[in-house]
Write a protein that holds these residues in place. Structure first.
Motif, PDB file in Angstrom:
ATOM      1  N   UNK A  30     -31.277   7.948  17.949  1.00  0.00           N
ATOM      2  CA  UNK A  30     -32.370   7.363  17.182  1.00  0.00           C
ATOM      3  C   UNK A  30     -32.496   5.908  17.602  1.00  0.00           C
ATOM      4  N   UNK A  31     -33.717   5.457  17.917  1.00  0.00           N
ATOM      5  CA  UNK A  31     -33.954   4.061  18.230  1.00  0.00           C
ATOM      6  C   UNK A  31     -34.406   3.362  16.956  1.00  0.00           C
ATOM      7  N   UNK A  32     -33.673   2.315  16.577  1.00  0.00           N
ATOM      8  CA  UNK A  32     -33.949   1.597  15.330  1.00  0.00           C
ATOM      9  C   UNK A  32     -34.467   0.207  15.660  1.00  0.00           C
ATOM     10  N   UNK A  33     -35.602  -0.155  15.078  1.00  0.00           N
ATOM     11  CA  UNK A  33     -36.057  -1.545  15.144  1.00  0.00           C
ATOM     12  C   UNK A  33     -35.278  -2.272  14.055  1.00  0.00           C
ATOM     13  N   UNK A  34     -34.398  -3.158  14.474  1.00  0.00           N
ATOM     14  CA  UNK A  34     -33.453  -3.789  13.560  1.00  0.00           C
ATOM     15  C   UNK A  34     -34.143  -4.883  12.751  1.00  0.00           C
ATOM     16  N   UNK A  35     -34.042  -4.760  11.428  1.00  0.00           N
ATOM     17  CA  UNK A  35     -34.531  -5.805  10.524  1.00  0.00           C
ATOM     18  C   UNK A  35     -33.390  -6.685  10.056  1.00  0.00           C
ATOM     19  N   UNK A  36     -32.202  -6.103   9.941  1.00  0.00           N
ATOM     20  CA  UNK A  36     -31.014  -6.869   9.536  1.00  0.00           C
ATOM     21  C   UNK A  36     -29.780  -6.201  10.117  1.00  0.00           C
ATOM     22  N   UNK A  37     -28.860  -7.017  10.570  1.00  0.00           N
ATOM     23  CA  UNK A  37     -27.580  -6.542  11.054  1.00  0.00           C
ATOM     24  C   UNK A  37     -26.506  -7.468  10.517  1.00  0.00           C
ATOM     25  N   UNK A  38     -25.302  -6.987  10.442  1.00  0.00           N
ATOM     26  CA  UNK A  38     -24.209  -7.809   9.925  1.00  0.00           C
ATOM     27  C   UNK A  38     -23.051  -7.788  10.903  1.00  0.00           C
ATOM     28  N   UNK A  39     -22.397  -8.899  11.010  1.00  0.00           N
ATOM     29  CA  UNK A  39     -21.172  -8.996  11.801  1.00  0.00           C
ATOM     30  C   UNK A  39     -20.027  -9.030  10.809  1.00  0.00           C
ATOM     31  N   UNK A  40     -19.025  -8.186  11.012  1.00  0.00           N
ATOM     32  CA  UNK A  40     -17.923  -8.065  10.066  1.00  0.00           C
ATOM     33  C   UNK A  40     -16.585  -8.150  10.798  1.00  0.00           C
ATOM     34  N   UNK A  41     -15.461  -7.998  10.113  1.00  0.00           N
ATOM     35  CA  UNK A  41     -14.158  -8.122  10.770  1.00  0.00           C
ATOM     36  C   UNK A  41     -13.961  -7.191  11.966  1.00  0.00           C
ATOM     37  N   UNK A  42     -14.544  -6.008  11.949  1.00  0.00           N
ATOM     38  CA  UNK A  42     -14.420  -5.102  13.101  1.00  0.00           C
ATOM     39  C   UNK A  42     -15.062  -5.715  14.343  1.00  0.00           C
ATOM     40  N   UNK A  43     -16.143  -6.427  14.160  1.00  0.00           N
ATOM     41  CA  UNK A  43     -16.784  -7.101  15.284  1.00  0.00           C
ATOM     42  C   UNK A  43     -15.905  -8.224  15.819  1.00  0.00           C
ATOM     43  N   UNK A  44     -15.253  -8.926  14.932  1.00  0.00           N
ATOM     44  CA  UNK A  44     -14.402 -10.033  15.366  1.00  0.00           C
ATOM     45  C   UNK A  44     -13.247  -9.530  16.243  1.00  0.00           C
ATOM     46  N   UNK A  45     -12.631  -8.410  15.864  1.00  0.00           N
ATOM     47  CA  UNK A  45     -11.522  -7.906  16.674  1.00  0.00           C
ATOM     48  C   UNK A  45     -12.029  -7.365  18.014  1.00  0.00           C
ATOM     49  N   UNK A  46     -13.276  -6.890  18.064  1.00  0.00           N
ATOM     50  CA  UNK A  46     -13.858  -6.494  19.353  1.00  0.00           C
ATOM     51  C   UNK A  46     -14.059  -7.731  20.224  1.00  0.00           C
ATOM     52  N   UNK A  47     -14.546  -8.806  19.627  1.00  0.00           N
ATOM     53  CA  UNK A  47     -14.790 -10.042  20.374  1.00  0.00           C
ATOM     54  C   UNK A  47     -13.496 -10.677  20.868  1.00  0.00           C
ATOM     55  N   UNK A  48     -12.442 -10.647  20.054  1.00  0.00           N
ATOM     56  CA  UNK A  48     -11.200 -11.322  20.482  1.00  0.00           C
ATOM     57  C   UNK A  48     -10.347 -10.462  21.420  1.00  0.00           C
ATOM     58  N   UNK A  49     -10.773  -9.229  21.679  1.00  0.00           N
ATOM     59  CA  UNK A  49     -10.068  -8.395  22.648  1.00  0.00           C
ATOM     60  C   UNK A  49      -9.052  -7.447  22.056  1.00  0.00           C
ATOM     61  N   UNK A  50      -8.924  -7.399  20.749  1.00  0.00           N
ATOM     62  CA  UNK A  50      -7.942  -6.514  20.121  1.00  0.00           C
ATOM     63  C   UNK A  50      -8.273  -5.038  20.320  1.00  0.00           C
ATOM     64  N   UNK A  51      -9.510  -4.724  20.671  1.00  0.00           N
ATOM     65  CA  UNK A  51      -9.924  -3.326  20.865  1.00  0.00           C
ATOM     66  C   UNK A  51     -10.119  -2.993  22.340  1.00  0.00           C
ATOM     67  N   UNK A  52      -9.376  -3.644  23.215  1.00  0.00           N
ATOM     68  CA  UNK A  52      -9.553  -3.487  24.667  1.00  0.00           C
ATOM     69  C   UNK A  52      -9.497  -2.044  25.141  1.00  0.00           C
ATOM     70  N   UNK A  53      -8.694  -1.206  24.496  1.00  0.00           N
ATOM     71  CA  UNK A  53      -8.607   0.193  24.924  1.00  0.00           C
ATOM     72  C   UNK A  53      -9.931   0.916  24.724  1.00  0.00           C
TER      73      UNK A  53
END
Length: 121
Positions: A30-53
């Motif tokens: 499904x293609x969604x035209x985004x009206x709002x998105x949130x960044x949460x702790x799961x995003x932070x661990x993706x950014x810092x490399x904790x989810x490298x696998x």
């Protein structure tokens, strides 16, 4: 379209707005035209490399943040039965890492693996 991306693991200072190809929905997507998105702790661990696998061992292959989304269905893949263009939806795409990246103008999510809900559900 524009999306918030990161090219290396690090901190929020490594995020940037970039022009990326607009996704095309196929199969159960499904293609969604985004009206709002949130960044949460799961995003932070993706950014810092904790989810490298999941996201890429040395460099991020999944380089967009955003698991939570609210918006309007713009288009659907040929196998989608639950949603139609124009449906207002909200939810989290945490089960499917390839659907991460809601911090964009448009986002593609799986119909069944995402926790998307219509306000009609």
């Amino acid at each position: 379209m524009k999306a918030i991306v990161f090219e290396r693991y690090g901190s929020p200072d490594d995020l940037k707005i970039a022009e990326v190809e607009k996704p095309v929905p196929t199969g159960h997507k499904v293609l969604i035209k985004v009206h709002a998105g949130a960044v949460n702790p799961a995003d932070y661990v993706a950014l810092d490399g904790s989810t490298r696998l999941i996201t890429g061992l040395f460099n991020p292959k999944l380089n967009r943040l955003g698991i939570d989304v609210a918006g309007v269905v713009e288009a659907i893949g040929p196998k989608v039965s639950r949603f139609k263009p124009g449906d207002e939806v909200y939810g989290a795409c945490i089960r499917n890492p390839s659907a991460w990246g809601q911090a964009a103008w448009f986002s593609r999510s799986e119909e069944h693996t995402s926790e998307l809900q219509s306000h009609h559900d």
